[in-house]
Design a protein around this motif. Structure first.
Motif, short mmCIF file in Angstrom:
data_model
loop_
_atom_site.label_atom_id
_atom_site.label_comp_id
_atom_site.label_asym_id
_atom_site.label_seq_id
_atom_site.Cartn_x
_atom_site.Cartn_y
_atom_site.Cartn_z
N GLU A 36 0.90 -1.28 0.08
CA GLU A 36 -0.02 -0.10 -0.12
C GLU A 36 0.71 1.40 -0.07
N TYR B 231 -5.66 -4.80 -7.72
CA TYR B 231 -4.95 -5.69 -7.13
C TYR B 231 -5.68 -6.89 -7.34
N ARG C 19 -15.78 1.77 2.45
CA ARG C 19 -14.51 2.01 3.26
C ARG C 19 -14.79 3.19 4.18
N ARG D 51 -8.67 1.74 4.21
CA ARG D 51 -8.10 0.76 3.33
C ARG D 51 -7.49 -0.32 4.19
N1 GLY Z 1 -7.28 -2.30 1.11
C1 GLY Z 1 -7.64 -1.97 -0.33
C2 GLY Z 1 -8.95 -1.38 -0.37
O1 GLY Z 1 -9.24 -0.95 0.39
O2 GLY Z 1 -8.90 -1.24 -1.65
#
Ligand code: GLY
Length: 356
Positions: free
Chosen positions: A54, A238, A294, A320
């Protein structure tokens, strides 16, 4: 009136559950009010344990994230032993390919290494030939976040945490600088200490700078579970391969408030970027797609620790990194509550930074 003697946690996602398990193991009596377990960001995530991938710069946040990642093997092992269920923890490493060479090839961590174009294509066949190199982060990894939250919830139940599902908190009643009681549609709850772990929904209850940031995701079925074995974390994309052959592709990052659903634009962006990173996926089967919110804060760091109310502790805004930060959040918040100890790691994440 339900007078719980001890701790009342508002929020039944991964953060609320992890704190509940930790406090219960330390002897507290714990109740969780969960509005809708299925809506928690914990289900929408990909489960990457990726402080290095990240690219979190050296900072208290990186310290918090790496400490939490180091706890993962023991933490998930204990949950698995307690429940007999899996978590899918997999320290598989994360490869971060790039299409443009960075100016600085110094690694973020001593264990991470730079792979040049020849090395990266030998290390990971199938990558887009335009990839010029990349970072290999062997300490990063993944967990199957859906299995993990299911296991965590089972652990909480096994330990005797009282989980009230479908309990949407309507208001938090305060009196003389303290929380007096919590109201849901049908009931009132009181406790000695309250913990707010409501993620994206936090600012509906307390004035905090937390807002929903939508992420769209999809999953493919790999031809064999061995088709891809390490996480690929490219620009804005990802690919997270599970051991059972499912490949998670994420994620959009959208400032659209509470607008729900997957969109053609979002799905197209994910597929284009995913195929651009790793072309073999073009022929694989689309299995599923979903979205989630998120809990973003203005500085992108979580809000952890005391609040303006004497008996309210905050554990929200993990943005995240909610899956990654669950074990360290649970430990530090439990230390704060049971020993009144504020670990130096916690201090930079106090919510008062927004109101200074
Ligand atoms: N942890 C990756 C995202 O929130 O997309």
């Amino acid at each position: 009136m339900d007078a719980t003697k001890d701790i009342l946690i508002i929020g039944g996602g991964i953060i609320g559950l992890a704190i509940a398990v930790e406090l219960r193991q330390r002897g507290a009596s714990v109740t969780i009010l969960s509005r809708d377990f299925q809506e928690a960001a914990s289900h929408a995530a990909a489960g990457m344990l990726a402080p290095y991938a990240e690219q979190i710069p050296p900072s208290p946040m990186l310290d918090l994230c790496t400490r939490s990642r180091e706890m993962y093997a023991d933490w998930t092992g204990k949950l698995e032993n307690l429940t007999g269920l899996e978590t899918g923890y997999n320290p598989c490493g994360i490869l971060s390919p790039v299409f443009e060479l960075p100016d600085n090839l110094a690694p973020l961590a001593p264990t991470s290494s730079w792979l040049n174009q020849t090395e990266i294509h030998a290390f990971q066949p199938g990558l887009n030939p335009d990839i010029l190199g990349g970072w290999w982060h062997p300490e990063d990894g993944q967990v199957d976040n859906r299995k993990l939250v299911h296991t965590l919830r089972q652990a909480a139940k096994t330990l005797g945490v009282n989980i009230q599902e479908g309990a949407a908190v309507q208001s938090i009643i305060q009196k003389s600088g303290k929380i007096d009681k919590i109201l849901t549609k049908n009931r009132e709850y009181q406790a000695q200490i309250y913990i707010l772990a409501t993620g994206s929904w936090s600012s509906e209850l307390i004035p905090l700078p937390v807002r929903p940031i939508k992420g769209q995701m999809l999953a493919l079925r790999m031809p064999t579970p061995q088709s891809l074995e390490r996480v690929l974390f490219g620009p804005n994309t990802y690919l997270v391969p599970r051991k059972n052959g499912r490949l998670i592709i994420g994620a959009t990052s959208e400032e659209v408030g509470w607008t729900p659903h997957n969109t053609p634009l979002g799905m197209n962006a994910l597929l284009q970027r995913g195929m651009g990173l790793y072309p073999p996926i073009a022929d694989w089967t689309i299995e599923d797609f979903w979205w989630g919110f998120r809990p973003g804060t203005t500085d992108e760091f979580p809000i952890l620790g005391p609040s303006a109310y004497d008996n309210l502790v905050l554990a929200t805004g993990h943005y995240r990194n909610g899956i990654l930060l669950a074990p360290i959040t649970a430990t530090l918040i439990a230390d704060l509550i049971t020993h009144q100890v504020t670990d130096p790691l916690l201090k930079p994440f106090n919510g008062d930074r927004f109101f200074a």
